[in-house]
Design an enzyme around this catalytic site. Structure first.
Site, PDB file in Angstrom:
ATOM      1  N   TYR A   1     -20.981   7.469   5.796  1.00 14.49           N
ATOM      2  CA  TYR A   1     -20.475   7.966   4.517  1.00 14.49           C
ATOM      3  C   TYR A   1     -21.438   8.961   3.875  1.00 14.49           C
ATOM      4  CZ  TYR A   1     -16.571   4.716   3.763  1.00 14.49           C
ATOM      5  OH  TYR A   1     -15.387   4.047   3.832  1.00 14.49           O
TER       6      TYR A   1
ATOM      7  N   LYS B   1     -21.693  -2.376  16.143  1.00 11.26           N
ATOM      8  CA  LYS B   1     -21.224  -1.768  17.397  1.00 11.26           C
ATOM      9  C   LYS B   1     -22.466  -1.396  18.203  1.00 11.26           C
ATOM     10  CE  LYS B   1     -17.944  -0.046  20.060  1.00 11.26           C
ATOM     11  NZ  LYS B   1     -16.935  -0.884  20.757  1.00 11.26           N
TER      12      LYS B   1
ATOM     13  N   ASP C   1     -14.992  -4.249  17.164  1.00  7.69           N
ATOM     14  CA  ASP C   1     -13.635  -4.277  17.737  1.00  7.69           C
ATOM     15  C   ASP C   1     -13.176  -5.719  17.936  1.00  7.69           C
ATOM     16  OD1 ASP C   1     -15.664  -4.404  19.644  1.00  7.69           O
ATOM     17  OD2 ASP C   1     -14.645  -3.158  21.128  1.00  7.69           O
TER      18      ASP C   1
ATOM     19  N   ASP D   1     -15.296  -1.270   5.210  1.00  5.76           N
ATOM     20  CA  ASP D   1     -14.130  -0.651   4.580  1.00  5.76           C
ATOM     21  C   ASP D   1     -12.870  -1.046   5.346  1.00  5.76           C
ATOM     22  OD1 ASP D   1     -12.618   1.131   2.936  1.00  5.76           O
ATOM     23  OD2 ASP D   1     -12.688   2.626   4.541  1.00  5.76           O
TER      24      ASP D   1
ATOM     25  N   ASP E   1      -9.662  -4.108   4.280  1.00  5.06           N
ATOM     26  CA  ASP E   1      -8.223  -3.860   4.127  1.00  5.06           C
ATOM     27  C   ASP E   1      -7.444  -4.809   5.033  1.00  5.06           C
ATOM     28  OD1 ASP E   1      -8.659  -1.670   2.375  1.00  5.06           O
ATOM     29  OD2 ASP E   1      -7.053  -0.495   3.293  1.00  5.06           O
TER      30      ASP E   1
HETATM   31  C1  IPM Z   1     -12.692   1.696  -0.765  1.00  2.00           C
HETATM   32  C2  IPM Z   1     -12.171   3.088  -0.520  1.00  2.00           C
HETATM   33  C3  IPM Z   1     -13.334   4.086  -0.585  1.00  2.00           C
HETATM   34  C4  IPM Z   1     -14.266   3.778   0.586  1.00  2.00           C
HETATM   35  C5  IPM Z   1     -12.938   5.571  -0.568  1.00  2.00           C
HETATM   36  C6  IPM Z   1     -11.936   5.910  -1.609  1.00  2.00           C
HETATM   37  C7  IPM Z   1     -14.147   6.434  -0.727  1.00  2.00           C
HETATM   38  O1  IPM Z   1     -11.481   3.141   0.688  1.00  2.00           O
HETATM   39  O2  IPM Z   1     -13.290   1.462  -1.819  1.00  2.00           O
HETATM   40  O3  IPM Z   1     -12.458   0.815   0.075  1.00  2.00           O
HETATM   41  O4  IPM Z   1     -14.037   4.256   1.705  1.00  2.00           O
HETATM   42  O5  IPM Z   1     -15.227   3.062   0.357  1.00  2.00           O
HETATM   43 MN    MN Z   2     -11.108   1.187   1.567  1.00  2.45          MN
END
Ligand code: IPM
Ligand code: MN
Ligand code: NAD
Length: 347
Positions: free
Chosen positions: A136, A186, A218, A242, A246
């Site tokens: 990042y 990884k 993975d 990240d 999700d």
């Molecule tokens: C999160 C988002 C952010 C990240 C983006 C918007 C920069 O996906 O907070 O999970 O990748 O950290």
């Molecule tokens: Mn995110």
């Protein structure tokens, strides 16, 4: 106690509005709010996604409650002017390096997970995600190869101090829970990850009570849907954390359910749902506000020392769900405001 309210873009203001109503309901003495633009909204009014006024408010505040940033109208901006730079800038300027993303099954919601009920119902994990480094924040750019081809690049790196400090948060989090920590990397391919694994293993000596394991990312993605109950605390880098968070959110029912805390070394924090601005449903009033409301609860617990009020919010969220109310992401048709109202009623 000053709270910086940064609603941002898309559904950000919609879900933060509900979180604010819930906080107001608690009538906490001495709690003050100051609001500022951030993301695409700030770019529209100030020409920058993180104007100095907003950064200054974030610095002055005792805690920050953040909605989401991201605006399709700004996706063609130069990168430093894209809405997402606001959240990245806050994380790095305030050194909010430790991102806690808890995913715990809500008994009322096991039917909403895409996993089988007996698998979804056993989930209770925390992802400890590093937030100030990795690919990042490395050098990035566009260039031409010798053959004249366009080439994009992003450098991935961690230094040992960065790994050490997030590893300690991982171990401490594990000590406060079941004592199991899984470090995800990884290392079979990446030097960044080899250093990560070496340093996490070194830090483990400070925490003999914690049982440490390592897993490739993975495999971790696969295990998270095969048998998520095997995980208690996962510590991992910025990019892997990240993605896995999700995924974990859907395992417990919806991305609209997962809160997060981003902490510096002294307990100051930014609190936000893990989801984004959801342009596909923005403006319709139907976003799930519970991730934002649960983020407000985390803020009370971690930055304001109000654990009891935090628990009250969490219980009220469970009661709202028990009443059968569901926003569309959970298979129902309740509006954000109705869900917020149900939480307030339960309080
Ligand atoms: C999160 C988002 C952010 C990240 C983006 C918007 C920069 O996906 O907070 O999970 O990748 O950290
Ligand atoms: Mn995110
Ligand atoms: P997203 O999280 O915004 O949405 C993904 C999907 O989940 C969409 O279908 C959306 O409708 C749904 N969703 C998300 N939150 C929901 C909620 N509370 N209730 C109901 N449904 C919900 O991810 P995306 O679509 O990949 O990204 C959209 C924008 O948000 C992009 O600009 C991205 O960069 C940004 N983003 C910002 C943050 C942040 O501010 N921390 C986090 C992630 C994405």
């Amino acid at each position: 106690m000053l709270i910086a309210l940064l609603p941002g873009d898309g559904i950000g203001p919609e879900v933060i509005g509900e979180a604010r109503r819930v906080l107001d309901m608690l009538e906490i003495e001495g709690l003050q709010f100051e609001e500022a633009d951030v993301g695409g909204a700030a770019y529209q009014s100030y020409g920058h996604p993180l104007p100095p006024e907003t950064l200054d408010l974030a610095r002055r505040a005792d805690a920050i409650l953040f909605g989401a940033v991201g605006d399709p109208a700004s996706d063609a901006n130069e990168r430093h002017l894209r809405p997402e730079q606001a959240i990245l800038g806050l994380r790095s300027e305030l050194e909010l390096f430790a991102n806690l993303r808890p995913a715990k099954a809500f008994p009322q919601l096991v039917g909403e997970s895409t996993l089988k009920e007996e698998i979804a119902g056993a989930i209770d994990l925390v992802i400890v995600r590093e937030l100030n480094g990795d690919v990042y924040f490395g050098e990035k750019g566009m260039r031409r190869t010798a053959a004249g081809l366009r080439e994009g690049y992003d450098i991935m790196s961690y230094d040992e101090d960065e790994v050490q400090r997030i590893a300690r948060v991982g171990f401490e989090t594990a000590m406060a829970r079941s004592g199991r920590l899984c470090s995800v990397d990884k290392a079979n391919v990446l030097e960044t990850s080899q250093l990560w694994r070496d340093v996490v293993t070194e830090v483990a000596r400070e925490f003999p009570q914690v049982e440490l394991s390592h897993m490739y990312v993975d495999n971790a993605a696969m295990q998270l849907v095969r048998d998520p109950a095997q995980f208690d605390v996962i510590v991992t880098g910025n990019l892997f954390g990240d993605i896995l968070s999700d995924q974990a959110s859907m395992c417990v029912g919806s991305i609209g359910m997962l809160p997060s805390a981003s902490l510096d070394g002294s307990g100051k924090g930014l609190y936000e749902p893990i989801h984004g601005s959801a342009p596909d449903i923005a403006g319709q009033g139907k976003a799930n506000p519970l991730a934002a409301i649960l983020s407000a609860a985390m803020m009370l617990r971690y930055s304001l020392g109000l654990a009891e009020d935090a628990s009250r919010i969490e219980t009220a969220v469970e009661q709202a769900l028990a009443s059968g109310l569901r926003t569309p992401d959970l298979g129902g048709n309740a509006l954000a405001a109705e869900m917020g109202e149900a939480v307030i009623k339960a309080l």
